[in-house]
Design a protein around this motif. Structure first.
Motif: not given
Length: 179
Positions: A2-10
């Motif tokens: 699953r692609k990560l959402a921007n807020e998951e990129l820390n």
């Protein structure tokens, strides 16, 4: 997967970025014509925690819509300075202890895969005009020239690609990757 959402990129916020120790690397853009390439230089510099960009000669400076289109906000995070003459930037950086490396095809250039940057050294990489490259007088004042090996029919890479390749190699090889 699953692609990560921007807020998951820390990712860092701009103020956190400004307070974070930077890698001892500076970019010098020598008369770069394309504002998209300038914006890309900012974005890539942000990605690799670069100290500063010197925008020299005719190189455009922020704020500008065309730079912002590719920088995506990195003009707010990466420190920069404009100087009329690229040689002034080179001389200043040498006095500050940087090894100045023009990224250019030149006699006795060092192939990038043979360049072994050291973690305790400071580097300034000069990238030149899209048509004419780094000015000869700047090459003359550089400590070394780095050349990216190429195997096809074209004689050069786009400056934004070259910046990414050189910074990735330098940060990885010198062990500057921060986690």
């Amino acid at each position: 997967m699953r692609k990560l959402a921007n807020e998951e990129l820390n990712r860092l916020e701009v103020e956190e970025f400004k307070e974070t120790p930077k890698n001892p690397i500076v970019l010098v853009l020598d008369n770069v014509r394309s504002m998209n390439n300038v914006g890309s230089a900012f974005r890539t510099s942000d990605a690799f925690l670069i100290e500063k960009i010197y925008l020299c000669g005719i190189t455009a400076k922020p704020p500008h819509r065309e730079i912002n289109k590719t920088a995506l906000g990195a003009t707010d995070s990466v420190e920069w300075e404009h100087l009329e003459n690229t040689l002034d930037a080179v001389e200043k950086l040498k006095k500050e202890g940087y090894k100045v490396m023009s990224v250019e095809q030149a006699e006795e250039s060092l192939s990038l895969e043979e360049f072994n940057p050291q973690k305790d050294e400071k580097y300034a990489f000069v990238f030149g005009n899209e048509v004419f490259g780094v000015e000869q007088e700047v090459v003359d004042k550089s400590d070394h020239c780095l050349e990216i090996p190429q195997f096809g029919t074209k004689h050069s890479l786009n400056i934004s690609v070259s910046i990414g390749v050189v910074l990735w190699h330098t940060v990885l090889t010198a062990g500057l990757v921060q986690k």
